[in-house]
Scaffold this motif. Structure first.
Motif, PDB file in Angstrom:
ATOM      1  N   UNK B 302       0.721  -1.280  -0.081  1.00  0.00           N
ATOM      2  CA  UNK B 302       0.332   0.043  -0.055  1.00  0.00           C
ATOM      3  C   UNK B 302       1.047   1.174   0.114  1.00  0.00           C
ATOM      4  N   UNK B 303       0.456   2.179  -0.668  1.00  0.00           N
ATOM      5  CA  UNK B 303       1.155   3.527  -0.523  1.00  0.00           C
ATOM      6  C   UNK B 303      -0.189   4.544  -0.038  1.00  0.00           C
ATOM      7  N   UNK B 304       0.378   5.416   0.988  1.00  0.00           N
ATOM      8  CA  UNK B 304      -0.745   6.324   1.604  1.00  0.00           C
ATOM      9  C   UNK B 304       0.049   7.713   1.677  1.00  0.00           C
ATOM     10  N   UNK B 328      -0.034   2.715 -10.752  1.00  0.00           N
ATOM     11  CA  UNK B 328       0.606   1.710  -9.563  1.00  0.00           C
ATOM     12  C   UNK B 328       1.051   0.323 -10.089  1.00  0.00           C
ATOM     13  N   UNK B 329       2.101  -0.057  -9.438  1.00  0.00           N
ATOM     14  CA  UNK B 329       2.319  -1.423  -9.543  1.00  0.00           C
ATOM     15  C   UNK B 329       1.072  -2.428  -9.473  1.00  0.00           C
ATOM     16  N   UNK B 330       0.937  -3.393 -10.062  1.00  0.00           N
ATOM     17  CA  UNK B 330      -0.392  -4.237 -10.103  1.00  0.00           C
ATOM     18  C   UNK B 330      -0.497  -4.779  -8.337  1.00  0.00           C
ATOM     19  N   UNK B 415       5.180   3.444  -5.108  1.00  0.00           N
ATOM     20  CA  UNK B 415       4.032   2.904  -5.437  1.00  0.00           C
ATOM     21  C   UNK B 415       4.138   2.438  -6.821  1.00  0.00           C
ATOM     22  N   UNK B 416       4.676   2.983  -7.638  1.00  0.00           N
ATOM     23  CA  UNK B 416       5.103   2.432  -9.146  1.00  0.00           C
ATOM     24  C   UNK B 416       5.708   1.282  -9.270  1.00  0.00           C
TER      25      UNK B 416
END
Lengths: 204, 424
Positions: B302-304, B328-330, B415-416
């Protein structure tokens, strides 16, 4: 009007580890309460219970520490969130005093406001006291604020707490809510003397 | 002998000196949110003292759990809402108008140089960015502040934190403050105020300074204070323009609070920020910080992006600049919570929200959200989050979860990539 606290006696509960933060003392999900009553059941919840609610044999639930009231901790205890829920949960559980190497500032202030002395011992001394409690859980502890010492069985250790906190226990002024209900005139005088009162009360 | 900023503010606000070094100071602001205030309100009601010292000085917001997620959080909101109404607290921000307290209160111009501020929230130190003394307190102290407009503190000792050098691209205020915490340690500034100074602070926007001041408490500090300068005046100008003939006049009035050149500090540290590279925390303590280049294949779930640390418009711009045209990465979920409605609205106008949505982010309403694991965005056990928040404590964002604190740009890049990575 308030209770003077010069000394406290009881048996100890050792909780080892540095930087035990208030999220660990009481996880945020238990902060949906609108009074502090009954929070003791949730103190250290995630360290006391498994996901299915079965106890993990945490010191708070072990029979040899049942009814004990002096928590023995290590460095920077109570860091993190300012939540007073943390010392309130400990108080509700039955903690009356905390001894440790050091405390986070807001936590120590909150404890004082609740009449719970949070007193410091040297690193070596607190380790020694924790070990002594573990070896003999019924060891009698006595914190003497006027003499600034902790008596653990036959051994006495010097303790430290900020003078302001110590004095507030000794003269019974630790309950700031009650204390500050007086003195209104002086507060108004200072308000009037502030150089920027105009924007202090301006609507924005 | 000269004085520090905190000493000047205390000396101007001292009401009483009841016990040793403890001083009672008058408060210019008492900020309130729905988690710690309702208990104070209920106690005041039960004592027959349901009143406030000055409703103009009290500002209140529902921010931690909004919209309410269950009956208990709805009750917390209701207690705060009803109290604000009963006591004529005009500046109460409810759903639709609400945002993270330490973002929305500065945005409304509520904090000025020289002010004293308390709140039942440890990140109240954020407001020190405005050359104010702002500190988190417990519910009992908050209750006294509401009723009497005063609070008791130890007379402040100050640690001066000199931040020198030029930041290289990719290094942001978050990297600076994480490095400060690493240097000082999680209790290195306990019972002290941190005064941030030097060319790095001078060059920072108010948003950047708020990120710095916000995390002072993670080093144990009572408050994190920056001096007042033209950046402060520019930010506040819409709110103060009727009080001063010119910005120069405002600056002259505010500069009286700045530290004297011969002020005495308890401790001084200097950090050469030119050598800094993007950093992240590892482990469960905010002083466990290392360069992101030293992370090896640390996968995230997760990215927050949000919170009182990094949910402001500049933060969203920095993250969106990295995310633009990318996804975002899958294996990664993305959540972004603009910290206030005004920030949300500005991000919409600038096309940032579209960038986040195109990249696959969920955009939530302004709220404290995932940061403290109390409402949305909670991690499952074993999950890892790249987060722009302020605490990586064990269980903070959900039991068994791991939080890595970093800048918005680094969180976006992670995230990417699906692993902890700095922005290129």
């Amino acid at each position: 009007m308030n209770t003077v606290i010069t000394e406290l006696s009881g048996k100890g509960i050792p909780i080892r580890g540095n930087e035990i933060d208030t999220d660990r003392i009481i996880p945020a999900r238990f902060m949906k309460c609108v009074t502090f009553a009954g929070l003791g059941a949730y103190a250290f919840y995630d360290e006391r219970y498994n996901d299915n609610g079965t106890p993990k044999n945490h010191v708070f639930d072990r029979s040899e520490y049942e009814g004990h009231s002096i928590l023995a901790v290590n460095k920077n205890f109570g860091c993190g969130s300012s939540r007073e829920h943390a010392p309130q949960a400990l108080k509700d559980y039955g903690i009356k005093a905390i001894i440790g190497e050091s405390f986070a500032e807001i936590f120590a202030g909150n404890c004082t406001a609740l009449g719970i002395p949070a007193v410091q011992l040297s690193e070596q001394d607190i380790h020694e006291v924790q070990a002594a409690i573990e070896q003999n859980p019924s060891l009698e502890l006595r914190i003497d604020l006027s003499e600034k010492m902790l008596q653990a069985g036959d051994t006495a250790y010097p303790i430290h707490l900020p003078d302001a906190f110590r004095n507030s226990f000794l003269d019974g002024t630790w309950d700031s809510t009650a204390l500050l209900l007086s003195g209104k005139k002086e507060i108004e005088r200072v308000y009037a003397s502030l150089p920027y009162l105009a924007f202090n009360t301006a609507s924005v | 002998m000269g004085k520090t900023i905190a000493e000047k503010i205390f000396d101007a606000h001292r009401v009483d000196n009841p016990s040793g070094t403890i001083q009672v100071i008058s408060l210019d602001r008492v900020f309130c949110h729905e988690i710690t205030t309702p208990i104070a309100i209920n106690d005041l009601v039960s004592r027959g003292k349901d009143r406030v010292h000055n409703p103009e000085n009290i500002k209140a917001v529902i921010d931690h759990v909004t919209p309410a997620k269950d009956s208990k959080t709805a009750e917390q909101g209701k207690i705060l809402r009803d109290w604000a109404k009963r006591n004529n607290i005009r500046d109460f921000f409810d759903i639709g108008k609400n945002g993270v307290c330490h973002a929305i209160f500065p945005e409304k111009g509520f904090v000025r140089p020289g002010f004293t501020v308390i709140m039942g929230d440890s990140h109240t130190c954020t407001h020190g960015a405005f050359c104010a003394f702002a500190a988190g307190v417990g519910t009992t102290d908050l209750e006294v502040g509401i009723l009497k407009g005063v609070c008791a503190f130890e007379y402040p000792k100050t640690m001066k934190v000199n931040l020198t050098g030029d930041l290289v691209p990719g290094v942001y205020p978050k990297d600076v403050i994480l490095t400060v915490i690493k240097t000082v340690g999680v209790n290195g500034a306990t019972n002290m105020v941190m005064e941030f100074t030097g060319p790095v602070v001078d060059g920072m926007s108010m948003e950047g300074r708020m990120t710095l001041s916000n995390m002072a408490v993670e080093a144990g500090a009572t408050s994190g204070i920056c001096k007042a300068d033209m950046t402060t005046v520019d930010y506040l100008w819409p709110f103060i323009k009727s009080d001063f003939a010119s910005k120069e006049e405002a600056l002259a009035a505010y500069a009286q609070w700045n530290a004297d050149s011969d002020a005495v500090y308890e401790k001084e540290i200097t950090i050469d920020c030119a050598s800094l590279r993007p950093v992240s925390t590892f482990g469960y303590k905010p002083d466990q910080v290392k360069n992101i280049s030293d992370f090896e294949n640390t996968k995230i779930d997760q990215v927050y992006i949000g919170s009182c640390t990094n949910g402001r418009i500049e933060d969203l711009r920095q993250a969106a600049a990295v995310l633009k045209g990318k996804s975002l990465h899958p294996d990664v979920r993305g959540i972004v919570s603009p910290a206030t409605p005004e920030i949300f609205s500005q991000a919409l106008k600038e096309g940032l929200i579209e960038i986040f949505m195109d990249a696959g982010f969920c955009v939530t309403n302004p709220t404290c959200g995932a940061c403290l694991g109390m409402s949305n965005g909670v991690l499952a056990a074993g999950e890892v989050c790249a987060s722009t928040t302020n605490r990586n404590f064990n269980g903070r964002m959900g039991k068994g979860g791991m939080v890595h604190l970093m800048s918005p740009a680094s969180a976006a890049a992670s995230g990417i990539a699906g692993v902890i990575t700095a922005a290129q």
